[in-house]
Design a protein around this motif. Structure first.
Motif, PDB file in Angstrom:
ATOM      1  N   UNK A  86      91.362 -26.484 163.205  1.00 10.33           N
ATOM      2  CA  UNK A  86      90.024 -26.655 162.646  1.00 10.33           C
ATOM      3  C   UNK A  86      89.014 -26.297 163.732  1.00 10.33           C
ATOM      4  N   UNK A  87      87.823 -25.899 163.303  1.00  6.46           N
ATOM      5  CA  UNK A  87      86.814 -25.472 164.267  1.00  6.46           C
ATOM      6  C   UNK A  87      85.433 -25.962 163.849  1.00  6.46           C
ATOM      7  N   UNK A  88      84.934 -27.020 164.478  1.00  4.98           N
ATOM      8  CA  UNK A  88      83.592 -27.488 164.146  1.00  4.98           C
ATOM      9  C   UNK A  88      82.504 -26.469 164.471  1.00  4.98           C
ATOM     10  N   UNK A  89      82.689 -25.698 165.538  1.00  2.00           N
ATOM     11  CA  UNK A  89      81.695 -24.683 165.874  1.00  2.00           C
ATOM     12  C   UNK A  89      81.614 -23.612 164.799  1.00  2.00           C
ATOM     13  N   UNK A  90      82.773 -23.165 164.322  1.00  2.00           N
ATOM     14  CA  UNK A  90      82.768 -22.146 163.283  1.00  2.00           C
ATOM     15  C   UNK A  90      82.121 -22.662 162.002  1.00  2.00           C
ATOM     16  N   UNK A  91      82.350 -23.914 161.663  1.00  2.00           N
ATOM     17  CA  UNK A  91      81.706 -24.472 160.478  1.00  2.00           C
ATOM     18  C   UNK A  91      80.187 -24.488 160.644  1.00  2.00           C
ATOM     19  N   UNK A  92      79.725 -24.849 161.831  1.00  2.00           N
ATOM     20  CA  UNK A  92      78.281 -24.874 162.071  1.00  2.00           C
ATOM     21  C   UNK A  92      77.685 -23.475 161.947  1.00  2.00           C
ATOM     22  N   UNK A  93      78.353 -22.492 162.535  1.00  3.31           N
ATOM     23  CA  UNK A  93      77.837 -21.122 162.483  1.00  3.31           C
ATOM     24  C   UNK A  93      77.864 -20.583 161.049  1.00  3.31           C
ATOM     25  N   UNK A  94      78.967 -20.795 160.347  1.00  5.04           N
ATOM     26  CA  UNK A  94      79.084 -20.300 158.984  1.00  5.04           C
ATOM     27  C   UNK A  94      78.093 -20.981 158.042  1.00  5.04           C
ATOM     28  N   UNK A  95      77.743 -22.218 158.326  1.00  3.59           N
ATOM     29  CA  UNK A  95      76.816 -22.946 157.447  1.00  3.59           C
ATOM     30  C   UNK A  95      75.416 -22.353 157.478  1.00  3.59           C
ATOM     31  N   UNK A  96      75.102 -21.577 158.510  1.00  2.00           N
ATOM     32  CA  UNK A  96      73.770 -20.987 158.604  1.00  2.00           C
ATOM     33  C   UNK A  96      73.469 -20.093 157.408  1.00  2.00           C
ATOM     34  N   UNK A  97      74.493 -19.440 156.871  1.00  2.00           N
ATOM     35  CA  UNK A  97      74.278 -18.584 155.703  1.00  2.00           C
ATOM     36  C   UNK A  97      73.769 -19.380 154.511  1.00  2.00           C
ATOM     37  N   UNK A  98      74.398 -20.515 154.268  1.00  4.27           N
ATOM     38  CA  UNK A  98      74.006 -21.345 153.135  1.00  4.27           C
ATOM     39  C   UNK A  98      72.611 -21.922 153.353  1.00  4.27           C
TER      40      UNK A  98
END
Length: 276
Positions: free
Chosen positions: A18-30
């Protein structure tokens, strides 16, 4: 179409993380475009109330016209569940030439947004820009994602349990069979259809990294490295593919949906700046 040739050693080295950083970055789109996923609207509304005086202009400039994002801000996890701060530290260590390449690549063939123009300067300017981006991401993480991360991680780990069981019961063929309609596994080759551009990579013993994501946008490869992202996401998020590409029949909901559904199948999701 993008294809990855995987050998016995690659499958033997397949792992989940799992990657909390990737979730944070990907959430920027939404956050920028609520129309991407109506399912995430409750999260978005709550975040807008928590951001306070955080200026998201710099972070929003990371998103390319085709929803691309810079690879250096989503380094592959080296352990099963890294801390956000450890992943961010890895991103901070990115070389200036990598920062410059990724940011330009995200917005190619168009120009860089004004907020990112420093990337075209000397190495010191690119390094300062990367540091500013990481500082903003840390503030954003604390306000937008960290408050719901424990619930998100439960969803992600539930899907990893399901995927591991599929792998144990039927090998790679069963593991990949229901991740997404655009994903095919045949004769040792993992193929992702309907991508921008064509690419074929021989993994050559580098293994396979599978990263579940709530916020990933669509199936796509991640660089020449063999990490992938898939997303336990409700069927509604796949409707843009149309009737010829139906959603999975047992979707997994994010933690803020009205009826979260653990222990279910998920859809393959991923991103990479050049093919997303």
């Amino acid at each position: 179409m993008v294809s990855f040739v995987l050998g016995v050693e690659d499958l033997a080295d397949a792992r989940f993380a799992v990657s909390p950083l990737q979730e944070a970055v990907l959430s920027l789109r939404v956050l920028r475009d609520p129309g991407l996923s109506a399912l995430h609207l409750p999260w978005r509304r709550s975040v807008l109330g928590r951001l306070g005086d955080l200026d998201t202009t710099l972070l929003m400039s990371l998103i390319g016209r085709r929803l691309a994002l810079p690879d250096f801000l989503t380094p592959p996890p080296t352990v099963f569940a890294p801390a956000f701060e450890d992943e961010l530290a890895a991103a901070r260590r990115s070389r200036p030439d990598v920062v410059r390449r990724d940011l330009i690549g995200v917005h190619a063939p168009g120009p860089l947004p004004a907020a990112l123009h420093a990337a075209t300067g000397d190495d010191a300017s690119a390094a300062r820009l990367a540091e500013a981006l990481c500082d903003q991401l840390l503030r954003y993480w604390r306000a937008a994602v960290e408050p719901v991360w424990p619930q998100m991680r439960l969803v992600l780990e539930a899907d990893m349990t399901y995927r591991a069981r599929r792998l144990a019961m039927g090998g790679a063929r069963l593991l990949f069979s229901d991740m997404h309609p655009n994903l095919r596994w045949q004769d040792g080759v993992l193929t992702i259809d309907k991508t921008i551009g064509e690419h074929r990579v021989a993994s050559s013993g580098r293994g396979l990294l599978l990263i579940p994501s709530v916020f990933a946008h669509q199936p796509a490869p991640r660089s020449a490295r063999t990490s992938r992202r898939y997303s336990p996401t409700p069927a509604a998020r796949w409707r843009p593919y149309g009737p010829d590409h139906p959603p999975p029949t047992r979707p997994l909901s994010p933690p803020w949906s009205a009826n979260p559904r653990p222990n279910s199948s998920a859809s393959w999701k991923s991103h990479w700046q050049r093919w997303n």
